[in-house]
Design an enzyme around this catalytic site. Structure first.
Site, PDB file in Angstrom:
ATOM      1  N   GLY A  18       0.857  -1.670   0.002  1.00  0.00           N
ATOM      2  CA  GLY A  18      -0.250  -0.150   0.099  1.00  0.00           C
ATOM      3  C   GLY A  18       1.047   1.322   0.188  1.00  0.00           C
ATOM      4  O   GLY A  18       1.784   1.337   0.321  1.00  0.00           O
ATOM      5  N   SER A  23       4.253   7.530   2.623  1.00  0.00           N
ATOM      6  CA  SER A  23       4.476   5.808   3.280  1.00  0.00           C
ATOM      7  C   SER A  23       4.351   5.401   2.198  1.00  0.00           C
ATOM      8  O   SER A  23       3.478   5.464   1.075  1.00  0.00           O
ATOM      9  CB  SER A  23       3.960   6.012   4.686  1.00  0.00           C
ATOM     10  OG  SER A  23       2.544   6.824   4.432  1.00  0.00           O
ATOM     11  N   ASP A 132     -10.662   6.746  14.687  1.00  0.00           N
ATOM     12  CA  ASP A 132     -11.319   7.213  12.748  1.00  0.00           C
ATOM     13  C   ASP A 132     -11.153   5.674  12.281  1.00  0.00           C
ATOM     14  O   ASP A 132     -10.617   5.502  11.180  1.00  0.00           O
ATOM     15  CB  ASP A 132     -10.344   7.619  12.310  1.00  0.00           C
ATOM     16  CG  ASP A 132     -10.076   7.887  10.646  1.00  0.00           C
ATOM     17  OD1 ASP A 132      -8.916   8.229  10.264  1.00  0.00           O
ATOM     18  OD2 ASP A 132     -10.941   8.163  10.402  1.00  0.00           O
TER      19      ASP A 132
HETATM   20  C1  LIG Z   1      -5.137  -4.441  -1.432  1.00  0.00           C
HETATM   21  N1  LIG Z   1      -4.054  -5.840  -1.256  1.00  0.00           N
HETATM   22  C2  LIG Z   1      -3.432  -5.321  -0.226  1.00  0.00           C
HETATM   23  C3  LIG Z   1      -2.202  -6.012   0.050  1.00  0.00           C
HETATM   24  C4  LIG Z   1      -3.044  -7.505   0.902  1.00  0.00           C
HETATM   25  O1  LIG Z   1      -3.623  -6.910   2.157  1.00  0.00           O
HETATM   26  C5  LIG Z   1      -2.370  -6.519   3.118  1.00  0.00           C
HETATM   27  C6  LIG Z   1      -1.764  -7.366   3.136  1.00  0.00           C
HETATM   28  C7  LIG Z   1      -0.815  -6.945   4.799  1.00  0.00           C
HETATM   29  C8  LIG Z   1      -0.370  -5.694   4.656  1.00  0.00           C
HETATM   30  C9  LIG Z   1       0.259  -5.269   6.262  1.00  0.00           C
HETATM   31  N2  LIG Z   1       0.679  -6.467   7.073  1.00  0.00           N
HETATM   32  N3  LIG Z   1       1.558  -5.595   7.677  1.00  0.00           N
HETATM   33  C10 LIG Z   1       0.837  -4.379   7.656  1.00  0.00           C
HETATM   34  C11 LIG Z   1       1.982  -3.998   8.847  1.00  0.00           C
HETATM   35  C12 LIG Z   1       1.219  -2.581   8.811  1.00  0.00           C
HETATM   36  C13 LIG Z   1       0.231  -2.548   7.382  1.00  0.00           C
HETATM   37  C14 LIG Z   1       0.112  -3.051   6.258  1.00  0.00           C
HETATM   38  O2  LIG Z   1      -1.608  -2.570   5.990  1.00  0.00           O
HETATM   39  C15 LIG Z   1      -1.636  -1.062   5.798  1.00  0.00           C
HETATM   40  C16 LIG Z   1      -2.532  -0.481   4.587  1.00  0.00           C
HETATM   41  C17 LIG Z   1      -2.180  -1.707   2.988  1.00  0.00           C
HETATM   42  C18 LIG Z   1      -3.327  -0.965   1.777  1.00  0.00           C
HETATM   43  C19 LIG Z   1      -4.378  -1.786   2.742  1.00  0.00           C
HETATM   44  C20 LIG Z   1      -4.795  -1.220   4.076  1.00  0.00           C
HETATM   45  C21 LIG Z   1      -3.668  -1.383   5.126  1.00  0.00           C
HETATM   46  C22 LIG Z   1       0.570  -4.203   6.929  1.00  0.00           C
HETATM   47  C23 LIG Z   1      -1.499  -4.888   4.727  1.00  0.00           C
HETATM   48  C24 LIG Z   1      -2.989  -5.437   3.744  1.00  0.00           C
HETATM   49  C25 LIG Z   1      -3.827  -7.751   0.102  1.00  0.00           C
HETATM   50  C26 LIG Z   1      -4.923  -6.677  -0.646  1.00  0.00           C
END
Ligand SMILES: CN1CCC(Oc2ccc(-c3[nH]nc4cccc(OCC5CCCCC5)c34)cc2)CC1
Length: 280
Positions: A18, A23, A132
């Site tokens: 993301g 960031s 939030d």
């Molecule tokens: C669309 N697609 C995205 C990848 C995957 O989803 C995630 C996988 C890992 C994660 C994550 N892990 N550790 C994490 C530690 C911090 C932040 C994190 O995300 C932050 C932010 C990322 C975007 C979506 C909102 C949360 C973090 C988060 C989404 C599958 C869906």
């Protein structure tokens, strides 16, 4: 460059998870242990002292909450003049992306609800109020929901969030009436107590449960921002609650989405509610 170095340790970038304003979150492989982590990178080039301090606060709280299961693990971090790196636990998918892809099976709703309540209770016990909360703040890690952030530092959106799709960052659909009304005089400092302020997160959790239950948030159909804010605060605007399989679930939704903060239940009361406590 597809390598990141944090405290002298090498991580190979697998993909971008993301990105936000300044960031990015990467999925990385730690070559030594062959373990997967998430690395959050924050560019501090154009960050002012307030933003830098907000990130330091988020890290301090994250460290303080490391012993709590429903909070994401922080393994290492590095702060320099130009950047911050956080080496964290990598989840499989955030709740927002998960809910966009599929409707939740009705027998799973209680499972997610219990975990969201427990996660938010953890930060409230530490005197932290998120204010939030939205689905993007929750992450599936080995099947359980964990809280990714505490609303202290600014948040990140999915790299697939196109401009058109309602990105979870800055959405008003989960905002409580008292947060909307108080944001006017926030300079006066919030005089209300911690007990009252915690109820704002209960409203947001109610909106998330409503979305999980009905496939939309209570005010999603009102697209005009001003009209949406007014409806959230207007007691004459009746939120619709269609009947579902479990009347206890509808009762939880109605209680969380009460506009009068004093009438809204606490997290503790919600954990004692028949919807949560009557099942196994
Ligand atoms: C669309 N697609 C995205 C990848 C995957 O989803 C995630 C996988 C890992 C994660 C994550 N892990 N550790 C994490 C530690 C911090 C932040 C994190 O995300 C932050 C932010 C990322 C975007 C979506 C909102 C949360 C973090 C988060 C989404 C599958 C869906």
């Amino acid at each position: 460059k597809n390598q990141i170095h944090v405290k002298g340790v090498n991580y190979s970038i697998i993909k971008v998870i993301g990105k936000g304003g300044s960031s990015k979150v990467y999925q990385v492989l730690h070559e030594g242990s062959k373990k997967i982590f998430a690395v959050k990178y924050v560019d501090l080039e154009c960050a002012d002292d307030v933003i830098i301090q907000s990130y330091k606060n988020e890290i301090t709280v994250l460290q303080r909450l490391q012993n709590k299961d429903p909070i994401i693990k922080l393994y290492d971090y590095e702060i320099s003049q130009s950047h911050i790196y956080l080496v964290m636990e990598c989840g499989s998918i955030d709740l927002a992306s998960f809910l966009r892809r599929k409707r939740v099976q009705k027998e799973d709703i209680l499972f997610y609800w219990r975990q969201m309540l427990t996660a938010v209770q953890c930060i409230h016990d530490e005197g932290i109020i998120h204010r939030d909360l939205k689905p993007a703040n929750f992450l599936f890690v080995e099947g359980s929901l964990k809280l990714i952030d505490f609303g202290i530092a600014n948040s990140i959106q999915s790299d697939r969030t196109s401009v058109t799709r309602e990105s979870q960052v800055g959405t008003l659909n989960y905002m409580s009436p008292e947060t909307i009304q108080s944001s006017g005089d926030s300079h006066g400092g919030d005089h209300t107590s911690m007990k009252i302020n915690c109820k704002s997160d209960v409203w947001s959790l109610g909106c998330i449960l409503y979305y999980i239950t009905y496939g939309k948030t209570p005010f999603q159909s009102i697209t005009n921002t001003m009209m949406k804010l007014q409806a959230i605060c207007n007691p004459d605007y009746k939120i619709q609650f269609s009947d579902v399989h479990d009347s206890n679930l509808v009762d939880v939704l109605k209680r969380c989405l009460v506009r009068d903060v004093k009438e809204r239940p606490s997290i503790k009361e919600l954990l004692d509610h028949p919807y949560v406590s009557s099942k196994t």
